[in-house]
Design an enzyme around this catalytic site. Structure first.
Site, short mmCIF file in Angstrom:
data_model
loop_
_atom_site.label_atom_id
_atom_site.label_comp_id
_atom_site.label_asym_id
_atom_site.label_seq_id
_atom_site.Cartn_x
_atom_site.Cartn_y
_atom_site.Cartn_z
N HIS A 186 0.93 -1.26 0.15
CA HIS A 186 0.22 -0.02 0.00
C HIS A 186 0.77 1.34 -0.10
O HIS A 186 0.21 2.48 -0.51
CB HIS A 186 -1.14 0.13 1.15
CG HIS A 186 -2.19 -1.00 0.80
ND1 HIS A 186 -1.98 -2.21 1.24
CD2 HIS A 186 -3.24 -1.03 0.22
CE1 HIS A 186 -3.20 -2.97 0.71
NE2 HIS A 186 -4.06 -1.91 0.15
N GLU A 193 -12.08 -9.89 -4.91
CA GLU A 193 -10.49 -10.21 -4.70
C GLU A 193 -10.08 -11.43 -4.20
O GLU A 193 -8.94 -11.51 -3.81
CB GLU A 193 -10.12 -8.77 -3.91
CG GLU A 193 -10.73 -8.58 -2.73
CD GLU A 193 -10.33 -7.33 -1.79
OE1 GLU A 193 -9.27 -6.73 -2.30
OE2 GLU A 193 -10.98 -6.94 -1.11
N ASP A 206 -5.22 -7.91 -4.68
CA ASP A 206 -5.24 -8.99 -3.65
C ASP A 206 -5.72 -10.28 -4.65
O ASP A 206 -5.26 -11.46 -4.35
CB ASP A 206 -6.49 -8.92 -2.79
CG ASP A 206 -5.74 -8.13 -1.67
OD1 ASP A 206 -4.78 -8.47 -1.12
OD2 ASP A 206 -6.60 -7.07 -0.93
N CYS A 234 -10.76 -1.92 -9.50
CA CYS A 234 -10.08 -0.92 -8.95
C CYS A 234 -8.69 -0.99 -8.46
O CYS A 234 -7.96 -0.48 -7.76
CB CYS A 234 -11.03 -0.39 -7.75
SG CYS A 234 -11.07 -1.83 -6.54
C1 PEP Z 1 -6.93 -4.73 -4.43
O1 PEP Z 1 -6.93 -5.72 -3.56
O2 PEP Z 1 -7.01 -4.73 -5.70
C2 PEP Z 1 -7.43 -3.49 -3.95
C3 PEP Z 1 -7.96 -2.33 -4.84
O3 PEP Z 1 -7.72 -3.24 -2.65
P1 PEP Z 1 -6.04 -2.92 -1.80
O4 PEP Z 1 -5.13 -2.75 -2.77
O5 PEP Z 1 -6.56 -1.85 -0.90
O6 PEP Z 1 -6.08 -4.24 -1.16
MG MG Z 2 -7.50 -5.52 -1.74
#
Ligand code: PEP
Ligand code: MG
Length: 543
Positions: A188, A429, A453, A500
């Protein structure tokens, strides 16, 4: 000049002064001392300094976020003067004849453990505060200053590693680039760098003892290189690249207000991913059609207690109002794994990515979940908000969420608090969610595919593990097939499906996503216009 290479997570070039960030959890050595009184003297001076720092932080916070949120710094001041805490430190120094740093670290750990073990939730949350004040004392004892982002000029941040909570607290206007020794491209922190439009290099083999605050540096995110004390030639080259990039950005500005439509007329929504209300400015600047992912967990991290319902309500309402009638999809709390907040007391896990996180916490600790849901339902009355639930694996989880939402609705109605039940969707995910997406599609209003994920769980590759970066392949056929399957299942039930995860911004795949019928791509604000440019150059059903 020192030239080093690393892995680029955001392509861009920066030139400017360096600020070296030291880890907040200090490695404290235990050393014997002759003079215990002198150690206690040092401790007192460090304590006085900490009181002044906290008073400053309090005043700043009162101005920026109001008295209620600033109160935490008063709590820290009280804890610093607590007789039991200070006596415990003094005792260790005197009886064991050891350095103040070590005595503070041990006392901090002991007190934190004691608070964490208490039944009362308020007291439990104090574990993080006692750690915080102990770390502040240790930093002062070691003569390591906190970086005051107010007083620095825009700088290149150099660190061993950065946690999402550290990154999210930084003043973005003051950051030219990030350069770290560790970190993975899919963490992140890397996502935040991309979201913030900041050149970032990870895995740079730097000796942090040799890099100093105030040095000059050039970061080249295109070549994955960093130069400390660069030559004039390198500086000139960097200035040229920065100018070129600016010109390219300006060209993209011509695409503002234009449709996301292919040459043969196929349209797609391009939304932005954000981590805070503060990022909405970037989404609007880049003409995003909406917010496709508001990672609400960033409201929870980098602080020492839960955000209240009112704080959350204000944040969500503001987001909705700033985006006017445009869609704002707010994802409920996705805490855990690399996104940690001490006051949750989640504890250490062997497999945090597969652990107690996201919707699992919300379904177990419904009191935390309900506060967020109340804030979301109330804010939804003020704009085009949608709610999205993360880490779903089954139909049963969605049904349980709906029961909780129903309870929240009943509570709000009973108290005659205005609210609106908005569109509710889920993140796809986990491979399990993909496999039951036909059934899930009947239950929810939309799907948003979290490829970050989904790649991790499908390929069995820890996205945090920097050694596996080369194996982490979101272009894997398995992932692409899954995306196709999810989109088909959504459409069969008349629902929409977007992406996303970071893959949504991968320009090599834009054409394939359009062919699959993906309805929405939610990308970092800086990628919105680039994806639009790509869409406008594609003929989907050409050959
Ligand atoms: C993902 O897992 O693709 C997602 C958008 O959520 P995060 O990256 O916050 O886990
Ligand atoms: Mg995620």
């Amino acid at each position: 000049m020192l030239k080093l290479s690393g892995k680029s997570v955001y392509k861009g070039v920066a030139l400017g002064p360096v600020v070296v960030l030291r880890p907040r959890d200090q490695q404290v050595k235990r050393t014997k001392v002759e003079d215990a009184d002198a150690e206690i003297d040092r401790l007192e001076k460090a304590g006085e300094k900490a009181m002044n720092q906290l008073a400053e932080l309090y005043n700043k916070a009162v101005e920026e976020v109001g008295e209620a949120s600033a109160a935490i710094f008063e709590v820290h001041q009280m804890m610093l003067e607590d007789g039991d805490y200070l006596e415990a430190i003094h005792n260790i120094i005197r009886t064991e004849k050891i350095n103040a740093e070590y005595a503070v670290a041990r006392t901090g750990d002991n007190f934190a453990e004691m608070f964490a073990g208490m039944d009362d939730d308020y007291m439990k949350a104090r574990a993080a505060d006692v750690k915080d004040i102990s770390n502040r004392l240790i930093r002062n004892l070691m003569g390591k200053e906190d970086v005051d982002f107010n007083s620095i000029e825009p700088s290149i941040i150099v660190a061993d590693d950065l946690s999402p909570s550290e990154t999210v607290q930084m003043d973005k206007k003051k950051i030219l680039a990030f350069v770290t020794v560790h970190g993975s491209s899919n963490s992140h922190t890397s996502i935040l760098a991309r979201m913030m439009n900041i050149p970032a290099l990870i895995g740079v083999p730097m000796n942090l003892e040799e890099i100093h605050t105030g040095m000059q540096a050039v970061v080249d995110g295109f070549l994955g290189e960093v130069f400390f004390e660069p030559s004039e030639e390198i500086c000139c080259r960097a200035e040229g690249r920065i100018k070129e990039e600016l010109e390219k950005q300006q060209l993209l500005q011509n695409l503002k207000g234009k449709e996301n439509v292919t040459l043969d007329g196929k349209k797609i929504n391009i939304y932005a991913n954000i981590g805070s209300v503060g990022d909405i400015g970037y989404a609007l600047e880049n003409d995003a059609g909406g917010i496709g992912l508001f990672r609400s967990e960033f409201l929870y991290i980098g602080r020492s207690d839960f955000p209240t319902e009112e704080e959350q309500f204000q944040a969500y309402k503001q987001a909705a109002q700033m985006m006017a009638e445009k869609k704002v999809i707010i994802r409920t709390l996705d805490i855990g794994a690399d996104k940690q907040a001490d006051y949750f007391n989640l504890g250490k896990e062997d497999n945090p990515a597969m652990g107690y996180r996201a919707i699992r916490i919300c379904l177990k600790q419904t009191d935390i979940f309900k506060v967020q849901l109340r804030a979301l339902l109330r804010a939804a009355a003020y704009g085009n908000i949608s709610i999205m639930y993360p880490m779903i694996t089954s139909v049963e989880e969605v049904l349980r969420i709906y029961e909780i939402v129903k309870e929240v609705q009943e509570e709000l109605e009973k108290m005659q608090i205005p609210y609106r039940l908005p569109e509710q969707g889920i993140m796809i995910e986990t491979p399990a969610a993909v496999m039951v997406s036909d059934e899930l599609a009947e239950l929810v209003d939309f799907f948003s595919i979290g490829t970050n994920d989904l790649t991790q769980y499908t390929l069995a590759i820890d996205r945090q593990n920097e050694r596996l970066d080369d194996f982490y392949n979101p272009h894997h056929k398995a992932i692409l097939k899954m995306i196709g399957m999810v989109v088909d299942n959504a459409h069969r039930c008349g629902k929409w499906a977007g992406i996303c995860g970071e893959l949504g911004a991968d320009l090599e795949l834009t054409e394939e996503f359009l062919r699959m019928g993906v309805d929405e791509l939610s990308v970092s604000p800086s990628m919105v216009l680039k994806v639009r440019q790509s869409v406008r150059g594609i003929t989907v059903f050409g050959q």
